[in-house]
Each structure stands twice: as C-alpha cells, then as structure tokens.
Motif scaffolding. Structure first.
Motif, PDB file in Angstrom:
ATOM      1  N   UNK A  14       3.156  38.676  46.773  1.00 13.45           N
ATOM      2  CA  UNK A  14       3.330  37.259  46.478  1.00 13.45           C
ATOM      3  C   UNK A  14       3.335  37.020  44.968  1.00 13.45           C
ATOM      4  N   UNK A  15       2.502  37.748  44.237  1.00 15.93           N
ATOM      5  CA  UNK A  15       2.490  37.619  42.778  1.00 15.93           C
ATOM      6  C   UNK A  15       3.823  38.058  42.175  1.00 15.93           C
ATOM      7  N   UNK A  16       4.354  39.199  42.638  1.00 13.18           N
ATOM      8  CA  UNK A  16       5.664  39.649  42.163  1.00 13.18           C
ATOM      9  C   UNK A  16       6.738  38.615  42.481  1.00 13.18           C
ATOM     10  N   UNK A  17       6.696  38.091  43.677  1.00 18.12           N
ATOM     11  CA  UNK A  17       7.715  37.132  44.110  1.00 18.12           C
ATOM     12  C   UNK A  17       7.690  35.867  43.254  1.00 18.12           C
ATOM     13  N   UNK A  18       6.528  35.289  43.067  1.00 15.42           N
ATOM     14  CA  UNK A  18       6.429  34.025  42.346  1.00 15.42           C
ATOM     15  C   UNK A  18       6.709  34.178  40.859  1.00 15.42           C
ATOM     16  N   UNK A  19       6.629  35.393  40.333  1.00 16.60           N
ATOM     17  CA  UNK A  19       6.938  35.624  38.924  1.00 16.60           C
ATOM     18  C   UNK A  19       8.372  36.082  38.698  1.00 16.60           C
ATOM     19  N   UNK A  20       9.102  36.398  39.786  1.00 16.14           N
ATOM     20  CA  UNK A  20      10.448  36.938  39.613  1.00 16.14           C
ATOM     21  C   UNK A  20      11.542  36.168  40.337  1.00 16.14           C
ATOM     22  N   UNK A  21      11.201  35.318  41.282  1.00 15.94           N
ATOM     23  CA  UNK A  21      12.231  34.609  42.027  1.00 15.94           C
ATOM     24  C   UNK A  21      12.978  33.643  41.103  1.00 15.94           C
ATOM     25  N   UNK A  22      14.259  33.415  41.396  1.00 12.70           N
ATOM     26  CA  UNK A  22      15.112  32.580  40.529  1.00 12.70           C
ATOM     27  C   UNK A  22      15.022  31.117  40.966  1.00 12.70           C
ATOM     28  N   UNK A  23      14.788  30.246  40.001  1.00  5.89           N
ATOM     29  CA  UNK A  23      14.645  28.824  40.292  1.00  5.89           C
ATOM     30  C   UNK A  23      15.768  27.973  39.701  1.00  5.89           C
ATOM     31  N   UNK A  24      16.789  28.605  39.144  1.00  7.28           N
ATOM     32  CA  UNK A  24      17.905  27.849  38.597  1.00  7.28           C
ATOM     33  C   UNK A  24      17.784  27.622  37.103  1.00  7.28           C
ATOM     34  N   UNK A  25      18.942  27.373  36.479  1.00  6.80           N
ATOM     35  CA  UNK A  25      18.952  27.094  35.048  1.00  6.80           C
ATOM     36  C   UNK A  25      18.499  28.249  34.193  1.00  6.80           C
ATOM     37  N   UNK A  26      18.583  29.498  34.711  1.00  8.85           N
ATOM     38  CA  UNK A  26      18.154  30.664  33.958  1.00  8.85           C
ATOM     39  C   UNK A  26      16.672  30.949  34.067  1.00  8.85           C
ATOM     40  N   UNK A  27      15.919  30.129  34.819  1.00  5.83           N
ATOM     41  CA  UNK A  27      14.465  30.287  34.912  1.00  5.83           C
ATOM     42  C   UNK A  27      14.094  31.236  36.041  1.00  5.83           C
ATOM     43  N   UNK A  28      13.398  32.333  35.682  1.00  2.21           N
ATOM     44  CA  UNK A  28      12.861  33.273  36.657  1.00  2.21           C
ATOM     45  C   UNK A  28      11.344  33.171  36.629  1.00  2.21           C
ATOM     46  N   UNK A  29      10.742  32.915  37.777  1.00  2.00           N
ATOM     47  CA  UNK A  29       9.292  32.800  37.846  1.00  2.00           C
ATOM     48  C   UNK A  29       8.827  31.371  37.670  1.00  2.00           C
TER      49      UNK A  29
END
Length: 754
Positions: free
Chosen positions: A198-213
């Motif tokens: 879950x820590x890896x996921x929340x720090x690496x998933x893409x949220x749009x606009x170039x923002x990862x994590x």
C-alpha cells in the motif's frame, strides 16, 4: 367350458404378468446402466479436473516462485522512478512549467494519513486486506456479469495488480498481460507485507498532471504536503485513479467533486468513516491555481519535441532554458483575447531580431483547445503575400517611385479587382503597395513571373506548397503564421535570413550542459537596396495605408492581409527589432463579419507591440534605396559594350578585328548603326527622370546580375539581322532581353498592360 375359459384367462394373465416383469427388469437394468455411466463420467471429470487443477496450481506456484525470486527488493522499488521530469525555464531563468512525472516527497506508511488509505481501499479494492493479490470474489462476480449478457469482461484489478502493472507491465487489454499481472501480484503478496504494498502504491500511482504519488498530487492540487490531507481532499485524490485526465480538479472541478462524493459514499457504506464525515462539502476545498495550462503550453508543445533531435538519449531529469519572455507571452495572450471577434480564434508569433521566439500563442484558450494555430494551421495569407510579389519586382529593377497603372486587367482569363472596386490610374509603386492594389500586384507578378514570386517566398522561409497560377499573387496559397513571421523578420534584418528558435540550452538537474544553441550561418536573401525598398513600402502601409491601426507611436513597418469573405485576417510587422505576426479567423474557415487585416489583427498587433518595445530604443528604418553602380546612368556602351572591343563579320563574311571598324566607313564607325541609305543612325537620347534629374535605372532580371556584354541577339544584330523599329521605315537591332524597352521614368504602359 367355463373351466377352460378360466384356465385360458389365467394363462393370459400369467403371460402378461411375466411380460410386465420382464419390461420392468429391462427398464431397471437400463436405469442402472445409465446411473453407472454418469457415475463413471463424473468420477472421470473429477479425477481429470482435479488433476488439471493440481497441475495448474503447480505451474502457478512455479511461476509465482520464479516471479518472486526475480522481483526487485522493496528498497529498489522505492527508489525507482517512471519517466523523465522536464523543468522549462523562461529566458530570465524563471520556471514557467514542469512537465513529466513529479514524485514529491516519499511518505512512509506511518506518515500517510489513515483517511487516505481508507479512501483508496474503499474505491479501488474493498477486500484488499483479505485477498492474496487477486480477488476471487470480484473475479467470480465479473465472470457472472459477463456470462449473463455483458459482452465486456470487466474484472477490476486489485491494488496489488495495479501496482504490478504500473511497475512492470503495460496497459494492453490482453489475456496474456492479465495473466502475468496476476502472477506478479501474487508474487508481490508473498514477498511484501500489505502495508509495504500500500505504501508503494500510494507513492507511485499516477494522479494526473504529471503527479505521481499522494504528496505530489497534494502539492499540485492543494498546495500543501500529502501528510496533511483532510477527508474531502483524500476523497478527491482517491477518485482520480480511475481516470486522471477526466477527474483532475484543474481540468474539470465539477467532475472531480462528483467523483469525490462517490468515494465518500463508498467509505461510509464500508464503515470507514461516519455519516457526518461523509457529508463534508467537497466543493469548498480550496484548489491551487494551475498555471501550467495557460497559453505558455502552446510554446512548450512546439519546442519540447525538438529535444529528441537535440539531445542524446537520457532519462535523467533535465532543465530546458528557452527564449520565451513570460511578460510578453501574457501580453500576447491578452491582446488576442481582447481583440479576436466573437467565435473567432487567433494566433500570434513574436520574434526577436535574431529569430528568438519571445511569445507564441496558438489560440485564445489552451484548456478548451490545445491546437496550435501558430505552427500547425494552414491559412491563406491574402494580401500579406504581396510582400513576395513586391520583393521580386524590386529585385527586377523597380523602385518605390516608379509609376504603375491601377487599371482593370485580365491575366490568363483571371480578372483581379481591388477592395472597394475603384481604380486610381497612374500611381507609384509605394502607393500601390500601401493601399494594397490587387491589379498592380497582378501586373507585377505577371511581369516578373509567378514562378519568380514563388521562388522568392521559398527564399524567405515559406515551406508549404505554392501554386503558380495568377491568383497566387493575392495569397491563395496556404501557409503558416510562423513562416510568414519569419519572412517579415528577414526583411527587418535588412534582407538577412532569420531562423526561428526557442531553446537556448539544456542542462541536467545537477547543472551539466547537454545542449547549447549555436546560431546558424546567416545568408543575404536580397540585396540591401531591395530590403530598403520593401521596408519603405511596409512603413508607408502603416503610416498612410491599410495598416494605420497598427501604429504605436514609433516607426512600424507592416502589411495587412484579408481573404475572400473575411475568412482570414492578418497583420505582420516589425518595430525596434521585434517582428510579430497575428492571424485571426474561425477553425471551420467560415466568414467572420467585419474581419479584415487592418482591423482586429492590426489592433492586437498594436496592443502587444506597445508593451513589447516599451523598454527598447526607438529605431529608424533604413529606407534609402542606394542602387548599385550598374543600375545608374545607363548608356549604349553599358547595354551593348563597346563595339570596337569585339570581332565582327561583315556582309561578305570578312573578319573585322577590334578597333578597325567598317573599312568603308572608316575606323571607329559602327558597321551596323546605319539606315537603308547607309547613313549613320544617331543613338537615342536617354530619358531623364524629372524628379531625380538623372537617367532611370534599367530593369533587371531577378538574378540581380548586370546585363551581359554580348548575347545571341547582339550577335544576330552584328551579323546583319534587322527588325522593324517603331517608325516602321528603318531597321535596327533589338535590345538584349534583360534590358527594358521602356525607359525608367516613363509611364511604363508597356510593362503593366499585358
């Protein structure tokens, strides 16, 4: 008798009973056989199916074991990044946009707000805590939905599967990819804890606009770190994973709020938040203003793809230093928005004297339309194309003071007409250009040659196809705003070639330089006096002609352009070392009421240029036409050379050496300047320009070479070829083709009426 009947009946009854028992036995045997076959097939199915399942589990176990063995360690996955970060800087060093992935600060599991974890689990994987990487219940439900009529198999990936896909796979919707995703997910569950995944996921998933994590997303959307998220903010971020571009607050606030409300509802249904928390007002969340989606993106969309050609292959973060001036970019965008007619789009390109792009706007609103009309759109330039017609005419020998005729004319069946329908008669070249006389442009283009005009446009940077039909002189060939601006910039540079560019240098994040701009070798496109002549015409067009709306209180040179039915309006010009091109029109090429180059585009040009040149010194243009020596004071020896310097053949075929002249007429006599009676013909007196007091310059071909000292016509004349002159009674040799038969300073009626 009765006894016999009773015996017969008994026997019949006995036979029927035996037959019935026989049939019953047969039916029972058949049923027993069927039950035995079913049992045998059931046993076979169970055995084979069980065996196959065991083999599948064995193969799955082997695959998972190998995958787990090859997986990077948790710390290696934590340090890895996807993609390349690009920071784009303006010419003053300020950051104008950051593109590519942005990871922000890594948040350990205990630093991530619990509400953020709950929101993500609720919307993406409600059974995350209980499954082994693949959710069997979700898979069965998706299979049932698919089998009962839904054509699409819509199984939702678990959080672990999504992480495996983001780290190791692509997003192709194939069975092979889904199987590998499942294997990797199970392998990750065997190697890492739920909290680590879950820590890896929340720090690496893409949220749009170039923002990862979540930290990067929180800073991008809410202007604060990700370890301080509220319930509403967590719901907004969790809702982005499904479709980052659709639900991003910077793209569509309403869509982001609606999606966040669904997340809050799911969290309440699953008991992760209270009803009071679920009723929070998501629309009250304060969002950060995103400046990366303004007009500067038109420029970065054009400039950054060039890095593929400029740089060696690199994946480390880089900084790109550009020529863009943020203040001028904002002024250009404001000028277009303030002056573009309703329903019309606009584009603007502004170049410094060396070709550096100071501003580039490809439309009135980048968020609504990122189509860059400054560099992609092909539109007819209208009368702005006359720049190339008059450049060709000036190079062929015309000057701004030469007289031409603004009268009705027809060329190859085409009859151009002036705006307004009137004709001025005898006017000079300067006036014809300033008032954009179509008939004069058509006659000049026909005289110098439409191919010559096309080559002149090519010389000045037009890259699009150019027709050579007569109507091409009025701008019927489509072109780009950036190409036309480049052409006017070359005129502003006194005829020197100018190449637009936008990237100054590229460095790594640590400061190592990967690229630095090197100016290309400049070439002289036209002689100085041609550049001075066209600048004279362009300045007059702004001072007294169709471009008066572009005046800014200092010298400006420019040209308007308007196409049929007011579909396109242009103004291109320069002042104090800055060249700017403006276009306005509709994307569907429909007419725009009242749109002309001298109205909205000229006003937008003036509004922008007043700001652009405010801190630059006033510069006067070089408009004095200094003709080359070979164009001044022409005489017979200039046109034809000295006859005594050549060998000639007399009528009897005898060789006449240089300086001997005709033996019958004496030394130094020209053997062919005689009439039918043998009397010498005096050379015609040259015309004198009443304004300048000197003999006019001869017309020259666009190659800008002095006429040859001898050519085929001259040799024919020298050998006795005769043609009728204007009087009809005498004979004399024709002038070489490169020499106009109408002396400069006359009405040029032969030149303009073809």
């Amino acid at each position: 008798m009765a006894r016999k009947e009773r015996a017969h009946l008994k026997r019949e009854a006995s036979r029927q009973s035996a037959g019935s028992r026989s049939r019953t036995v047969k039916r029972g045997a058949r049923r027993s056989h069927e039950r035995g076959a079913f049992a045998r097939w059931t046993r076979r199915f169970v055995l084979w199916g069980g065996g196959l399942a065991v083999l599948c589990f064995i193969f799955l176990g082997i695959a998972v074991a190998f995958a787990a063995r090859d997986l990077p360690s948790y710390y290696q996955l934590k340090a890895s990044q996807v993609g390349q970060t690009i920071v784009v800087r303006a010419r003053d060093g300020s950051q104008i946009v950051e593109l590519g992935p942005s990871y922000g600060k890594w948040l350990d599991s205990h630093e991530i707000p619990q509400v953020m974890k709950d929101a993500m689990i609720s919307v993406e994987d409600r059974r995350y805590r209980s499954h082994f990487g693949v959710d069997p219940i979700g898979l069965i439900r998706a299979t049932y939905v698919w089998a009962t009529g839904d054509k699409r198999f819509g199984a939702t990936s678990t959080i672990t599967q999504q992480l495996a896909r983001n780290l190791f796979l692509n997003s192709n919707r194939t069975v092979d990819r889904k199987l590998r995703e499942a294997v990797l997910a199970i392998a990750m569950e065997t190697k890492f804890s739920k909290e680590q995944i879950l820590e890896l996921y929340l720090n690496k998933v893409y949220f749009g606009g170039g923002a990862y994590g979540i930290d990067s997303a929180s800073r991008k959307f809410f202007s604060h770190p990700g370890d301080d998220l509220s319930v509403a903010e967590a719901a907004i971020i969790a809702g982005l994973v499904k479709a980052p571009s659709r639900y991003a607050p910077t793209a569509d606030v309403d869509a982001a709020v609606d999606r966040a409300r669904i997340v809050l509802q799911l969290m309440e249904e699953q008991g992760r938040i209270s009803p009071m928390q679920a009723n929070v007002d998501v629309s009250a969340v304060k969002l950060k203003q995103d400046r990366s989606q303004n007009s500067v993106r038109y420029f970065t969309d054009w400039a950054l793809p060039q890095l593929d050609l400029l740089l060696p292959e690199t994946f480390e973060p880089i900084e790109v230093w550009t020529t863009l001036d943020p203040g001028l970019q904002e002024a250009a965008s404001d000028a277009l928005k303030a002056n573009a007619p309703g329903g019309a789009q606009g584009a603007l390109v502004s170049l410094d004297r060396d070709g550096a792009i100071l501003a580039m706007v490809g439309g009135t609103d980048y968020v609504r339309s990122n189509y860059n009309r400054a560099v992609q759109s092909l539109r007819q330039p209208g009368s702005a194309w006359k720049l190339f017609v008059y450049l060709a005419a000036l190079e062929a020998g015309y000057t701004p003071e030469d007289m031409v005729k603004d009268t009705p004319t027809t060329i190859e069946g085409w009859t151009p007409r002036n705006s307004g329908g009137g004709y001025a008669g005898d006017i000079d070249v300067r006036t014809a250009f300033a008032y954009s006389k179509n008939t004069v442009a058509a006659q000049l283009g026909n005289e110098v040659g439409f191919g010559t005009v096309a080559r002149m446009a090519r010389r000045f940077g037009i890259t699009t196809p150019i027709s050579t039909y007569p109507s091409m002189v009025l701008g019927s060939s489509e072109t780009r705003v950036i190409d036309m601006t480049q052409a006017f910039a070359s005129v502003a540079a006194e005829g020197q070639s100018v190449q637009p560019y936008g990237i100054l240098r590229v460095t790594t994040a640590s400061g190592d330089e990967l690229y630095r701009y090197s100016p290309p070798r400049s070439s002289q496109l036209v002689p100085d006096y041609v550049a001075a002549g066209i600048t004279d015409l362009l300045q007059t067009a702004v001072n007294t002609g169709t471009g008066k709306a572009a005046q800014i209180g200092r010298p400006v040179a420019g040209k308007t352009g308007t196409t049929n039915s007011n579909k396109d309006g242009w103004f291109l010009g320069f002042s104090s070392g800055i060249t700017t091109g403006v276009w306005m029109g509709r994307d569907d090429a429909k007419a725009v009421g009242g749109l002309q180059g001298g109205t909205a585009p000229a006003r937008a040009f003036a509004q922008y240029m007043k700001f652009a040149v405010r801190n630059r010194p006033v510069e006067e243009f070089k408009t004095e036409v200094k003709l080359p020596e070979w164009q001044l004071e022409p005489d017979d020896e200039y046109f034809f050379g000295n006859p005594e310097d050549y060998y000639f053949i007399d009528e009897d075929g005898n060789l006449i050496e240089p300086g001997m002249g005709d033996p019958e007429n004496g030394p130094g006599e020209n053997p062919f300047d005689v009439d039918d009676q043998g009397l010498p013909i005096p050379p015609p007196a040259p015309d004198v320009d009443g304004r300048t007091g000197r003999q006019p310059a001869p017309q020259q071909s666009p190659t800008r070479r002095a006429p040859p000292a001898i050519d085929d016509d001259f040799l024919e004349r020298a050998t006795g070829r005769e043609i009728p002159d204007d009087s009809g009674g005498q004979s004399r040799a024709p002038a070489p083709p490169s020499v106009p038969q109408t002396p400069r300073g006359s009405t040029s009626s032969q030149r303009t009426q073809n």
